[in-house]
Design a protein around this motif. Structure first.
Motif, short mmCIF file in Angstrom:
data_model
loop_
_atom_site.label_atom_id
_atom_site.label_comp_id
_atom_site.label_asym_id
_atom_site.label_seq_id
_atom_site.Cartn_x
_atom_site.Cartn_y
_atom_site.Cartn_z
N GLU A 152 -13.71 29.06 107.77
CA GLU A 152 -13.34 27.89 108.57
C GLU A 152 -14.51 26.91 108.67
O GLU A 152 -14.31 25.69 108.60
CB GLU A 152 -12.90 28.34 109.96
N GLU A 153 -15.71 27.43 108.79
CA GLU A 153 -16.89 26.56 108.83
C GLU A 153 -17.06 25.82 107.52
O GLU A 153 -17.44 24.64 107.50
CB GLU A 153 -18.12 27.40 109.14
N ASP B 246 -9.23 35.55 105.47
CA ASP B 246 -9.77 34.42 106.21
C ASP B 246 -10.86 34.91 107.17
O ASP B 246 -10.92 36.08 107.51
CB ASP B 246 -8.66 33.72 106.99
N SER B 247 -11.70 33.99 107.59
CA SER B 247 -12.81 34.36 108.48
C SER B 247 -13.37 33.10 109.13
O SER B 247 -13.07 31.97 108.71
CB SER B 247 -13.92 35.06 107.70
N ASP B 248 -14.20 33.30 110.15
CA ASP B 248 -14.88 32.17 110.78
C ASP B 248 -15.75 31.44 109.77
O ASP B 248 -15.88 30.21 109.81
CB ASP B 248 -15.73 32.65 111.95
N CYS B 249 -16.35 32.21 108.87
CA CYS B 249 -17.21 31.60 107.85
C CYS B 249 -16.41 30.64 106.97
O CYS B 249 -16.87 29.52 106.69
CB CYS B 249 -17.84 32.71 107.00
#
Length: 464
Positions: free
Chosen positions: A47-48, A42-45
């Motif tokens: 989530e975006e 998982d990553s911020d990317c």
């Protein structure tokens, strides 16, 4: 292009969190394609992407490939995804069209006015600068950029017109899949030794890229481009040389530097254009901006408005990105993972932070690149006041094999070249190794590399 004119309605992207794949997800979603995808962490990317309404699966499972609607669908994978990936295996078993990222982007470039940016260094910044120039001129291009651009809200987007701006990556000859209308070759340097063991191999690949232009297409090249590549360019291609010499077709004059950032006046043959005042540090950005301006003008942009777009562009993440910590300390984060890029970043840092101590935390990317360019890496890192070298990021190479080079040998090579360097082990340990060198108020840390460095940057910024 606000409504899909693509031959697909559904797409599943394996490795959707990568720099290229996430941009492709944004682009396809903006075109009205139903997009799903998967990645192993998982990553911020990710989530975006979820916030956009894109379905993202963690881990790789055959069940993630929803067969519904794939009568008009693609399965796209990044180059890092192996042939035995369960999603890929299932898609092939069901007869679904499967493409590598580069192949998919190549198909998207067909039928569009595609502006392609190739070169060993500077592709991401130049592509983003070109988009900024086009937008300032009132155009609305689609784009795929190999880095996150805060001012654009991401790294990919579907515009309303027929312009498509894209990086043309030479790895694995990916750029041969593109069908550009106009193109650029920023520079050539030995790199990707797993693809191009000899210099001639790289020249032949770039020549093939140049030959993909249609008759009358414009090719922007550095004034010192290899003669072998120049000789292979078709005679019906409009070649524009870019540089600082008197014989360059598009060049920068009246160049001035202030705190690492440059301003200049573009001149095309004998015509002067409005002065450009870059917000980006580094003299190399002057050439990047000239290439971006040339491509924008080839696409029909008004040069005066395009020049304003160059001046207003605020940069790409991890391209001489300056962070300020809670105690007022400064940190430079950069993707530099080639000796020429390290030299350029250090030179820019000397200009941006005159008289300051430059302390580098560096992770080399790939054993083959490090081994083939070991002397060049050593000479480049010796330009810093001190370097702490992490273990090499293997990327697609097997870390269990003996490659004849490692982080320790690179640190030793830097010392032999006259620099100060120490081995730092895992990137996770670099923060504690770097901090004692930052106690002096004049020290500026530079985190360089294309590996596992995001956590290091965040940790250091919290502590400076």
């Amino acid at each position: 292009m606000s409504e899909s004119k693509l031959p697909i309605e559904v797409a599943h992207l394996i490795g959707i969190g990568g720099s290229g794949m996430s941009g492709l997800a944004r682009f396809l979603h903006g075109m009205g394609v139903k997009v799903s995808g998967s990645d192993h962490v998982d990553s911020d990317c990710l989530e975006e992407l979820r916030e956009l309404g894109i379905e993202v699966f963690l881990g790789h499972s055959a069940k993630s490939v929803n067969l519904k609607g794939f009568e008009k669908g693609w399965v796209v994978r990044s180059a890092a995804i192996p042939e035995d990936n369960p999603e890929l295996v299932r898609a092939r078993e069901k007869g679904l069209p499967c493409f590598l990222y580069a192949e998919a982007v190549g198909k998207l470039s067909e039928g569009l006015r595609t502006l392609a940016v190739a070169g060993t260094h500077g592709k991401t910044s130049t592509t983003a600068l070109c988009v900024s120039a086009l937008r300032a001129a009132g155009l609305d291009p689609s784009y795929l950029i190999g880095g996150q651009v805060p001012g654009f809200g991401g790294n990919g987007r579907a515009g309303s017109g027929d312009l498509f701006v894209v990086e043309a990556c030479e790895f694995n000859r990916s750029f041969h899949a593109l069908r550009p209308t106009h193109a650029a070759i920023l520079n050539l340097d030995p790199d990707h030794f797993d693809c191009y063991p000899e210099w001639r191999d790289l020249e032949i690949a770039f020549a093939g890229y140049a030959q993909s232009l249609p008759p009358g297409g414009r090719l922007f090249v550095h004034e010192d481009l290899s003669q072998r590549v120049l000789d292979a360019i078709p005679g019906d291609t409009d070649v524009c040389r870019i540089g600082s010499g008197l014989f360059a077709d598009l060049r920068a004059i009246e160049v001035e530097e202030e705190k690492g950032c440059f301003s200049f006046t573009p001149m095309h043959h004998n015509e002067r254009y409005p002065r450009v005042r870059l917000q980006l540090a580094g003299g190399f950005q002057v050439l990047n901006a000239l290439f971006a301006l040339g491509l924008a003008m080839a696409a029909g942009a008004d040069p005066e408005k395009a020049a304003l777009g160059l001046s207003s562009f605020a940069g790409v993440n991890r391209r001489f990105q300056i962070h300020t910590g809670p105690q007022g300390g400064k940190l430079v984060d950069d993707y530099a993972h080639h000796p020429a890029e390290i030299v350029a970043v250090l030179r820019a840092a000397r200009q941006a932070f005159p008289g300051r101590k430059l302390v580098v935390g560096f992770q080399a990317h790939q054993y083959s690149r490090t081994k083939n360019l070991l002397d060049e890496f050593a000479q480049a890192l010796a330009l810093a006041d001190h370097s702490i070298i992490a273990e090499i990021y293997p990327a697609r190479e097997d870390p269990t094999l003996d490659h004849g080079v490692d982080g320790r040998s690179l640190a030793e090579a830097v010392r032999e070249a006259g620099g100060k360097a120490e081995y730092g082990g895992s990137p996770l340990d670099l923060a504690d190794r770097l901090l004692p060198h930052l106690e002096a108020s004049d020290a500026v840390p530079l985190i360089l590399g294309a590996g596992e460095l995001d956590g290091l940057v965040q940790e250091l910024v919290r502590r400076i």
